[in-house]
Design an enzyme around this catalytic site. Structure first.
Site, PDB file in Angstrom:
ATOM      1  N   ARG A 279       0.831  -1.204   0.000  1.00 24.29           N
ATOM      2  CA  ARG A 279       0.000   0.000   0.000  1.00 24.29           C
ATOM      3  C   ARG A 279       0.871   1.260   0.000  1.00 24.29           C
ATOM      4  NH1 ARG A 279      -3.688  -1.293   5.027  1.00 24.29           N
ATOM      5  NH2 ARG A 279      -4.333   0.887   4.708  1.00 24.29           N
ATOM      6  N   HIS A 309       5.477 -14.834   4.259  1.00 28.10           N
ATOM      7  CA  HIS A 309       4.073 -15.188   4.038  1.00 28.10           C
ATOM      8  C   HIS A 309       3.190 -14.813   5.221  1.00 28.10           C
ATOM      9  CE1 HIS A 309       6.103 -19.340   4.854  1.00 28.10           C
ATOM     10  NE2 HIS A 309       6.191 -18.573   5.898  1.00 28.10           N
ATOM     11  N   ASN A 332      -0.775  -1.999  14.736  1.00 25.23           N
ATOM     12  CA  ASN A 332      -0.464  -0.570  14.685  1.00 25.23           C
ATOM     13  C   ASN A 332      -1.626   0.344  15.037  1.00 25.23           C
ATOM     14  OD1 ASN A 332      -1.710  -1.470  12.236  1.00 25.23           O
ATOM     15  ND2 ASN A 332      -1.118   0.445  11.251  1.00 25.23           N
ATOM     16  N   TYR A 333      -2.827  -0.194  15.242  1.00 21.77           N
ATOM     17  CA  TYR A 333      -4.019   0.651  15.382  1.00 21.77           C
ATOM     18  C   TYR A 333      -4.867   0.165  16.549  1.00 21.77           C
ATOM     19  CZ  TYR A 333      -8.273   3.148  13.849  1.00 21.77           C
ATOM     20  OH  TYR A 333      -9.372   3.961  13.762  1.00 21.77           O
TER      21      TYR A 333
END
Length: 407
Positions: A279, A309, A332-333
């Site tokens: 991304r 993987h 991370n969130y």
């Protein structure tokens, strides 16, 4: 030829049944109007005359008209603001090349025509591009024509000097199907030029490369691949099959197999995929491995690191020569805030590790499989965070008997 800039109008309007305007239809991932603008010679000063609901074309100034304005009203709005001769492109024809526009402009100036037309071989009585002397154009607009073809017929009826310059049959883009037909021709043109420069394509008919890309010598592009505007691919790469690169930078001798890379950089001698998702905001180093079902987001991955993987790495800075085990997640969130994870060089991240940000791992750290890391780990340490195993003898055999199963 005179160095004076020629006022050039790309005429908008005429929304299709699907709600799209011709200049906004996409061909190889870019608006048709953008491709037309880039094909015009330097002697042209382009303005996009559009209706209020039409989007702008990046880098092209606009003259905005009401949505109910017709052909004559839109041209009158533009003619009031432009001096000198005017070239009108009534419908975008993305296949027309710079030399063809130069030919009709040269003919117009040398012959001192009132109107000079660029006509296609298959449509000798229909025009989509013409150059007008401004006084003649004003006289024509007084008759309120509804198309460029009608404007030229009015010019002939008032005995204005007209001359046509014939070119190959080109597609004027009105509908989605027109855009498809034009795209196939441009696609073949682009792919043939790339192959002439030493780029290999297994099946050019199913390979889609924007003209706004750069691809290095010796690279192979496999079927189903889409290389979108702003992408750069080095030499000796293998792209595809079934890969999307969008504003992506790919280093020399790197392979990207059945994966998607958006607004990110991948270094040289790396492998990506199959089925990886990179991304925006990522930078992946040289000699790296981003394997199957790996997702990266705003991640910096150092040289020689392997993420083989089933792993997610987001908002992280990862050092060199790090090995990620299967099933690792950078957490991370927390539902409100996205936090950063930092991993040093030469670390070994065991399978099914959770790294709960914000957290830092020093150099040469090992995390045991199944560990959830919530505190910083110093250099050279091993992090273990999991419950101690306990075996309850006979427990499952008793459970099986309760459900009528034999031991």
């Amino acid at each position: 030829m005179s160095c004076e800039k020629l006022n050039t109008i790309l005429l908008g309007g005429r929304r299709g049944r699907d709600g799209k305007y011709p200049a906004q239809r996409e061909i190889l991932f870019s608006p048709v109007g953008r491709m037309v603008a880039d094909a015009l010679p330097d002697m042209c000063e382009l303005v996009y005359v559009r209706q209020e609901s039409e989007a702008e074309l990046e880098g092209v100034p606009s003259i905005v008209c009401p949505d109910d304005a017709d052909f004559t009203e839109m041209l009158c709005a533009a003619a009031e603001k432009l001096d000198g001769d005017v070239m009108i492109l009534s419908t975008p024809m993305p296949e027309v090349e710079q030399e063809e526009y130069e030919r009709v402009i040269r003919m117009h100036r040398q012959s001192k025509n009132a109107v000079s037309m660029l006509t296609c071989g298959a449509m000798a009585d229909t025009w989509h591009c013409a150059v007008f002397q401004k006084p003649v154009l004003k006289e024509i607009l007084d008759s309120h024509p509804m198309s460029l073809t009608e404007s030229i017929r009015i010019a002939e009826s008032i005995s204005a000097k007209t001359e046509s310059c014939r070119t190959e049959a080109h597609v004027a883009v009105y509908t989605a199907y027109d855009a498809y037909c034009a795209q196939k021709i441009i696609q073949r043109r682009i792919n043939a030029a790339l192959m002439d420069k030493g780029i290999n394509m297994l099946d050019p008919e199913y390979t889609y490369v924007s003209p706004y890309t750069k691809i290095g010598y010796g690279t192979t592009i496999l079927p189903g691949s889409m290389i979108k505007p702003g992408s750069w691919v080095g030499c000796g790469c293998t792209i595809g099959p079934n890969t999307i690169l969008d504003c992506a930078s790919i280093g020399d001798e790197t392979s990207v197999n059945s994966s998607q890379v958006y607004e990110s950089k991948v270094g040289a001698h790396a492998t990506v995929g199959p089925f990886a998702y990179i991304r925006p905001g990522c930078e992946v180093g040289d000699h790296t491995r981003i394997g199957d079902f790996v997702e990266l987001k705003k991640a910096h991955i150092g040289n020689g690191t392997k993420v083989s993987h089933l792993t997610y790495i987001g908002d992280a800075e990862v050092g060199e020569r790090v090995n990620f085990g299967c099933g690792t997640v950078v957490v991370n969130y927390d539902g409100y805030v996205k936090s950063k994870t930092v991993i040093g060089d030469d670390c070994f991240i065991g399978c099914n590790t959770n790294l709960v940000a914000p957290v830092e791992l020093g150099d040469r750290v090992l995390t045991a499989a199944g560990t959830t890391v919530t505190k910083n780990v110093p250099d050279g340490a091993m992090a273990v965070a999991r419950a101690r195993q306990e075996n309850k003898e006979g427990w499952n055999d008793r459970r099986r008997r309760m459900h009528g199963q034999k031991d």
